[in-house]
Design a protein around this motif. Structure first.
Motif, PDB file in Angstrom:
ATOM      1  N   LYS A 268      87.481  74.322   9.111  1.00 11.91           N
ATOM      2  CA  LYS A 268      88.550  73.533   9.714  1.00 11.91           C
ATOM      3  C   LYS A 268      88.059  72.146  10.119  1.00 11.91           C
ATOM      4  O   LYS A 268      88.795  71.159  10.046  1.00 11.91           O
ATOM      5  N   SER A 269      86.785  72.076  10.527  1.00 10.14           N
ATOM      6  CA  SER A 269      86.230  70.797  11.002  1.00 10.14           C
ATOM      7  C   SER A 269      86.196  69.738   9.893  1.00 10.14           C
ATOM      8  O   SER A 269      86.002  68.556  10.185  1.00 10.14           O
ATOM      9  N   ASN A 270      86.400  70.124   8.636  1.00 11.35           N
ATOM     10  CA  ASN A 270      86.361  69.141   7.536  1.00 11.35           C
ATOM     11  C   ASN A 270      87.748  68.703   7.064  1.00 11.35           C
ATOM     12  O   ASN A 270      87.869  68.054   6.024  1.00 11.35           O
ATOM     13  N   ARG A 271      88.792  69.062   7.841  1.00 11.49           N
ATOM     14  CA  ARG A 271      90.152  68.697   7.410  1.00 11.49           C
ATOM     15  C   ARG A 271      90.319  67.205   7.172  1.00 11.49           C
ATOM     16  O   ARG A 271      90.837  66.777   6.148  1.00 11.49           O
ATOM     17  N   LYS A 272      89.876  66.419   8.159  1.00 11.81           N
ATOM     18  CA  LYS A 272      90.100  64.964   8.072  1.00 11.81           C
ATOM     19  C   LYS A 272      89.401  64.373   6.862  1.00 11.81           C
ATOM     20  O   LYS A 272      89.987  63.581   6.117  1.00 11.81           O
TER      21      LYS A 272
END
Ligand code: ADP
Ligand code: MG
Length: 316
Positions: A268-272
């Protein structure tokens, strides 16, 4: 025509390459290549009447036979480099071979792939390509998924199998949407550059050749987890949505193979960063769900379980 096997190879399959890593190309008993990086190898066969309809234009057979192999190299995060080809056809029809070669080399040139050897035989029509790629980073494996990962799809899904039905039913193509769908079957877009960059931010990937549900369940098995996907989030093309009732469009998207888009999982931390990458590459990456505990692929529609008939492509 009066060509023999060697003349065919010389005229239609031998192309000079500037690649210094090819120490021996076509013309000896085997090819020789140099590689400082890890190499990635795949092979896939197309059989007439099984993987493409009889009478498919030769130029499309040439292009598609390479495209499906490019997709396997893509899904590993690797860069394709060299290939060999084993081809059989019943008779040496020069026009057919010339068009096949045109389609093949158009895509090979686009992805800078060199044909370094092969085998030419008389028999039922089939094309088998062995594609070798290089990788200088951590490969994207089916087994790398973690519970809690977001699940993404590149591009749109369902188009190619709808396109194949249109071809099989010989529907008229003077319809823009039908044309789009048929071309998605004929010319899948190998996601090479996408996956090479995605691999820095993703944990696992698989290319969708047999249908989303079927291929996602392979990824889940390899990663020891289950998944939950939302039909409302599936990336359906406008052409698919306007051509079919929503139930049929959904069925193509869930079970239809042949799109060769990539399903990948990422924290999730790589969405951006993935959103940014998607914009820069102008290829949609759509979040369709998550990897979950368990061993099932659960399908939700408006937050309720969705009942569907699973008929992903099975070879046997
Ligand atoms: P061999 O008898 O040693 O297997 P062939 O006579 O079949 O060799 O092939 C001669 C050369 O042409 C080899 O270098 C082989 O790799 C190449 N070749 C044969 N068919 C193809 C093809 N369809 N595409 C590219 N190279 C081919
Ligand atoms: Mg030999």
């Amino acid at each position: 025509m009066n060509y023999n096997e060697f003349e065919i190879i010389k005229k239609y399959f031998t192309k000079p390459s500037s690649d210094k890593n090819i120490l021996q190309g076509i013309g000896d008993d085997a090819a020789i290549i140099n590689s400082n990086e890890s190499i990635v190898i795949t092979t896939d066969t197309l059989i007439e009447g099984v993987h493409f309809p009889k009478d498919t234009p030769a130029e499309i057979v040439g292009s598609r036979s390479l495209a499906i192999n490019l997709s396997d190299i893509a899904s590993m995060g690797a860069i394709p480099k060299w290939c060999t080809m084993s081809i059989s056809f019943a008779e040496a029809n020069e026009q057919w071979i010339s068009n096949f070669s045109k389609g093949f080399f158009k895509l090979a040139d686009q992805y800078k792939v060199s044909l370094i050897g092969g085998d030419t035989n008389k028999g039922d029509m089939s094309i088998s390509i062995n594609l070798i790629g290089q990788i200088d980073r951590k490969p994207l494996l089916r087994s790398g998924g973690n519970i809690g990962d977001d699940l993404y799809i590149t591009g749109s899904i369902g188009d190619a199998s709808a396109g194949l039905d249109i071809i099989t039913k010989q529907a008229s193509l003077d319809n823009e949407a039908y044309n789009f769908l048929v071309n998605r079957f004929y010319y899948p877009s190998p996601r090479i550059m996408e996956c090479n960059e995605i691999s820095l931010f993703a944990n696992s990937a698989i290319d969708i050749s047999d249908g989303l549900v079927s291929d996602l369940s392979h990824l889940c098995n390899a990663s020891n987890c289950g998944a939950e996907i939302n039909i409302d989030l599936l990336p359906l093309s406008e052409a698919l949505s306007i051509s079919y009732p929503s139930k049929d469009a959904i069925n193509y998207a869930l079970n239809g193979g042949d799109d060769y888009e990539i399903c990948f999982s990422a924290p999730k931390s790589n969405r951006k960063i993935l959103d940014k990458l998607s914009k820069r590459l102008k290829t949609p990456f759509t979040r369709i769900g998550k990897l979950k505990k368990g061993d099932q692929v659960k399908i939700l529609y408006k937050n309720k379980p969705y009942i569907y008939s699973s008929n992903g492509y099975k070879h046997f």
